[in-house]
Design a protein around this motif. Structure first.
Motif, short mmCIF file in Angstrom:
data_model
loop_
_atom_site.label_atom_id
_atom_site.label_comp_id
_atom_site.label_asym_id
_atom_site.label_seq_id
_atom_site.Cartn_x
_atom_site.Cartn_y
_atom_site.Cartn_z
N GLU A 49 0.79 -1.17 0.07
CA GLU A 49 -0.04 0.04 -0.04
C GLU A 49 0.91 1.30 -0.03
O GLU A 49 1.87 1.25 0.61
CB GLU A 49 -0.91 0.06 1.32
CG GLU A 49 -1.93 -1.10 0.99
CD GLU A 49 -2.79 -0.99 2.33
OE1 GLU A 49 -2.82 -0.31 3.20
OE2 GLU A 49 -3.81 -1.97 2.47
N GLY B 234 0.73 5.78 -0.18
CA GLY B 234 -0.02 6.85 0.06
C GLY B 234 -0.19 7.73 -1.17
O GLY B 234 0.67 7.63 -2.25
N ASN B 235 -1.36 8.17 -1.42
CA ASN B 235 -1.62 9.26 -2.57
C ASN B 235 -3.03 9.95 -2.00
O ASN B 235 -4.03 9.63 -2.24
CB ASN B 235 -2.08 8.10 -3.68
CG ASN B 235 -2.45 9.07 -4.88
OD1 ASN B 235 -2.64 10.29 -4.72
ND2 ASN B 235 -2.81 8.61 -6.06
N GLY C 249 -6.96 8.03 -4.16
CA GLY C 249 -6.40 7.64 -3.04
C GLY C 249 -5.60 6.55 -3.08
O GLY C 249 -4.93 6.13 -4.17
N GLN C 250 -5.48 5.77 -2.10
CA GLN C 250 -4.22 4.71 -1.82
C GLN C 250 -3.88 3.98 -3.11
O GLN C 250 -4.73 3.48 -3.62
CB GLN C 250 -4.80 3.83 -0.83
CG GLN C 250 -3.92 2.61 -0.48
CD GLN C 250 -4.63 1.61 0.36
OE1 GLN C 250 -5.40 0.92 -0.45
NE2 GLN C 250 -4.39 1.42 1.53
N ASN C 251 -2.64 3.98 -3.62
CA ASN C 251 -2.22 3.27 -4.70
C ASN C 251 -1.76 1.76 -4.18
O ASN C 251 -1.66 1.88 -2.79
CB ASN C 251 -0.90 3.77 -5.14
CG ASN C 251 -1.20 4.95 -6.35
OD1 ASN C 251 -1.49 6.14 -6.10
ND2 ASN C 251 -1.50 4.34 -7.44
N VAL C 252 -1.72 0.92 -4.82
CA VAL C 252 -1.19 -0.36 -4.45
C VAL C 252 -0.32 -0.85 -5.78
O VAL C 252 -0.42 -0.65 -6.74
CB VAL C 252 -2.32 -1.54 -4.47
CG1 VAL C 252 -1.62 -2.69 -3.88
CG2 VAL C 252 -3.22 -0.78 -3.58
N VAL D 217 6.16 8.47 -0.43
CA VAL D 217 5.69 7.17 -0.90
C VAL D 217 6.77 6.35 -1.40
O VAL D 217 6.70 5.06 -1.19
CB VAL D 217 5.02 7.43 -2.34
CG1 VAL D 217 4.63 6.16 -3.24
CG2 VAL D 217 3.70 8.61 -2.35
N ASP E 45 6.96 4.41 1.86
CA ASP E 45 6.29 3.21 1.77
C ASP E 45 6.49 2.01 1.01
O ASP E 45 6.35 1.07 1.42
CB ASP E 45 4.81 3.85 1.12
CG ASP E 45 4.05 4.90 2.29
OD1 ASP E 45 4.44 4.79 3.50
OD2 ASP E 45 3.09 5.48 1.49
N HIS F 34 -5.64 1.02 -7.18
CA HIS F 34 -6.16 1.54 -5.99
C HIS F 34 -6.81 0.78 -4.82
O HIS F 34 -7.91 0.03 -5.59
CB HIS F 34 -6.91 2.84 -6.21
CG HIS F 34 -5.98 3.90 -7.15
ND1 HIS F 34 -5.05 4.93 -6.78
CD2 HIS F 34 -5.92 3.85 -8.49
CE1 HIS F 34 -4.74 5.65 -7.62
NE2 HIS F 34 -4.99 5.07 -8.70
N ARG F 35 -6.72 0.81 -3.73
CA ARG F 35 -7.56 0.37 -2.83
C ARG F 35 -7.50 -1.30 -2.74
O ARG F 35 -6.59 -2.02 -3.05
CB ARG F 35 -8.99 1.07 -2.79
CG ARG F 35 -8.76 2.37 -2.77
CD ARG F 35 -10.50 3.21 -2.77
NE ARG F 35 -10.08 4.57 -2.77
CZ ARG F 35 -10.13 5.31 -1.80
NH1 ARG F 35 -10.25 4.79 -0.45
NH2 ARG F 35 -10.16 6.36 -1.92
#
Length: 325
Positions: free
Chosen positions: A5, A7-8, A13-16, A39, A42, A229-230
């Motif tokens: 995961e 941050g974005n 929203g959250q990138n993966v 990021v 992360d 995302h997500r």
């Protein structure tokens, strides 16, 4: 497979990102996240949890050129010497080739004028894009074509074109924990409907192209989809059909908006979405434009200058969208 995961706060929203082959010597990362220090940390932490350092990467597969998916590719390539692969239609932009910038900027300016975007809104968009520039440096990329295969250790990944959100968006299909999995990038998202029209203005027939992609996903017999995302999508077919239904409904909303009189894409966007901020200043009229052009191709609307008007007041929209068995 390790799900990382990232941050974005600026876009969907959250990138993966996804790491495969960590134990096999075919270390493969799908997407990288945005070029931001937080990021990067992360990603470094996610790789470390799998026993991998950035320098250990053998290959990076990018689902598409957007910087929140490709921004750290230059850093990772410099750290590891990893090869970077991306769909052919996105290759120049993922490579951050400066030769493509003037032509793309000119294309944007022409479309913004055609959409009727007010100068004040364009200024706000430019400010947002400047303040949230998460691109990295130039990358040596290798273009991907349909059917290309990649050894990712525990599985072989096969490239499948999923255009619409961008011209060259590419998914990767492989066996993950005994399931037929699709790494979908932004072609399929669990909460948002991926933007068409504004997300990549170079896509021809953006709505029709994306609908064809949704049909291909619905027919792909995937057990699970891993989006950019997500959270994972447990029923990719159902999600693809839901998004297809959403676009069918939105096209009807566009027809209703034009019932109030001829309008340009910006005005239709305003009738649909109201005031827009941040990246939605681009995505809102881009989405309206994609639907308007879809209707224009079917001779349901006509365009006079920058304005669209209804030709058929009670059109049958069912023929505009593919059916899914």
């Amino acid at each position: 497979m390790y799900r990382i995961e990232l941050g974005n706060a600026a876009f969907e929203g959250q990138n993966v990102a996804y790491l495969l082959g960590a134990e096999s010597g075919a270390t493969t990362l799908i997407d990288t996240g945005a070029n931001r220090p937080a990021v990067r940390e992360d990603l470094r932490a996610g790789l470390s949890a799998a026993g991998v350092e950035p320098a250990d990467l053998d290959r990076i597969l990018l689902t598409h050129h957007h910087a929140d998916h490709s921004g750290l590719a230059a850093w990772l390539q410099a750290e590891s010497g990893a090869t970077v692969h991306v769909g052919r239609g996105d290759a120049d932009r993922a490579a951050a080739d400066p030769a493509t910038t003037p032509q793309l900027e000119s294309h944007h300016e022409r479309l913004f004028e055609e959409w009727g975007m007010p100068a004040a809104a364009l200024d706000r968009l430019r400010t947002f894009v400047t303040e949230h520039d998460v691109r990295g440096g130039p990358v040596d990329v290798t273009p991907i074509d349909a059917g290309d295969e990649f050894d990712a250790g525990e599985t072989t990944l096969t490239a499948v074109p999923l255009p619409g959100h961008t011209a060259g968006l590419t998914g990767f299909v492989g066996d993950v924990d005994g399931e037929r999995a699709l790494f979908a990038g932004d072609a399929l998202l669990p909460e948002y409907t991926p933007n068409v029209g504004g997300a990549d203005v170079t896509v021809r027939r953006p709505l029709a192209t994306y609908c064809e992609t949704l049909v291909s996903i619905s027919e792909g017999e995937y057990d699970v989809a891993y989006p950019g995302h997500r959270d994972p999508i447990a029923d990719p077919r159902a999600r693809a059909v839901t998004i297809l239904d959403h676009h069918r409904e939105r096209t009807g909303n566009v027809v209703d908006a034009l019932a109030d009189g001829p309008a340009d894409a910006w005005t239709v966007s305003d009738r649909l979405f109201g005031d827009l901020a941040n990246i939605h200043i681009l995505h809102g009229p881009g989405e309206a434009w994609a639907h308007l052009e879809h209707l224009r191709d079917a001779d349901i609307v006509a365009r006079d200058g920058t304005e669209y008007r209804l030709v058929e007041t009670e059109p049958d929209l069912s023929a505009l969208f593919p059916s899914v068995a």
